[in-house]
Design a protein around this motif. Structure first.
Motif, PDB file in Angstrom:
ATOM      1  N   UNK A   1       0.835  -1.211   0.000  1.00 19.65           N
ATOM      2  CA  UNK A   1       0.000   0.000   0.000  1.00 19.65           C
ATOM      3  C   UNK A   1       0.870   1.262   0.000  1.00 19.65           C
ATOM      4  N   UNK A   2       1.925   1.227   0.833  1.00 17.99           N
ATOM      5  CA  UNK A   2       2.828   2.386   0.911  1.00 17.99           C
ATOM      6  C   UNK A   2       3.548   2.583  -0.409  1.00 17.99           C
ATOM      7  N   UNK A   3       3.964   1.470  -1.045  1.00 15.00           N
ATOM      8  CA  UNK A   3       4.666   1.542  -2.329  1.00 15.00           C
ATOM      9  C   UNK A   3       3.785   2.133  -3.413  1.00 15.00           C
ATOM     10  N   UNK A   4       2.517   1.721  -3.435  1.00 11.91           N
ATOM     11  CA  UNK A   4       1.580   2.254  -4.433  1.00 11.91           C
ATOM     12  C   UNK A   4       1.357   3.747  -4.184  1.00 11.91           C
ATOM     13  N   UNK A   5       1.254   4.123  -2.912  1.00 13.16           N
ATOM     14  CA  UNK A   5       1.077   5.534  -2.555  1.00 13.16           C
ATOM     15  C   UNK A   5       2.281   6.358  -3.040  1.00 13.16           C
ATOM     16  N   UNK A   6       3.471   5.807  -2.831  1.00 11.67           N
ATOM     17  CA  UNK A   6       4.707   6.468  -3.271  1.00 11.67           C
ATOM     18  C   UNK A   6       4.694   6.677  -4.793  1.00 11.67           C
TER      19      UNK A   6
END
Ligand code: SF4
Ligand code: SF4
Length: 142
Positions: free
Chosen positions: A58-63
């Motif tokens: 989720x954090x990677x997609x947000x980034x």
């Protein structure tokens, strides 16, 4: 482990930046690039399988989105072809979510679709190729 097949679209202003490599170093994610069309000053498209914990994913997609990359998930589903399945049990050794398990005392292999993460590890592990991947359309991740 969570794994999804993604289509990334890079705007032409971002296409030459090393955005993707930070998914591994900063977000603990692994990726396997299946196809990439990246040309200077043109929109870039990349197809990759991205894996990690759900939280890191989720954090990677947000980034990626913060860098104006459009992230589209290739919808996939796993189906067991019950005609081909011989209940050999080989797939249960690679299925870490417990979606495939051996029912005792019958010693038959049961598939719990709700537990399946669609990682596709069972596909090559199945000798008669009874586990099948189906593409069910694309969704843009928000
Ligand atoms: S894709 Fe196969 S190995 Fe992966 S969770 Fe689903 S049933 Fe298990
Ligand atoms: S490996 Fe294939 S044939 Fe063997 S139990 Fe699993 S789905 Fe059935």
């Amino acid at each position: 482990m969570y794994s999804r097949m993604l289509v990334l679209r890079f705007p032409k202003t971002e296409v030459e930046k090393p955005i993707v490599c930070y998914l591994a170093s900063d977000f603990n994610l692994t990726f396997n690039i299946l196809k990439a069309t990246i040309l200077p000053r043109k929109e870039g498209v990349m197809v990759m399988e991205l894996s990690g914990t759900r939280k890191d994913f989720k954090k990677g997609v947000q980034y990626l989105k913060e860098h104006r990359v459009q992230v589209q998930a290739v919808g996939q589903d796993i189906k067991r072809n019950t005609t081909k399945c011989t209940h050999c049990g080989a797939c249960t050794a690679v299925c870490f979510t417990g979606a495939l398990s051996i029912k005792r005392p019958e010693m038959t292999v049961v598939f719990n679709h709700k537990k399946c993460s669609v990682c596709a590890l069972c596909v090559p592990a199945c000798p008669p190729r009874a586990m099948e991947v189906r593409t069910i359309g694309n969704t843009i991740l928000k």
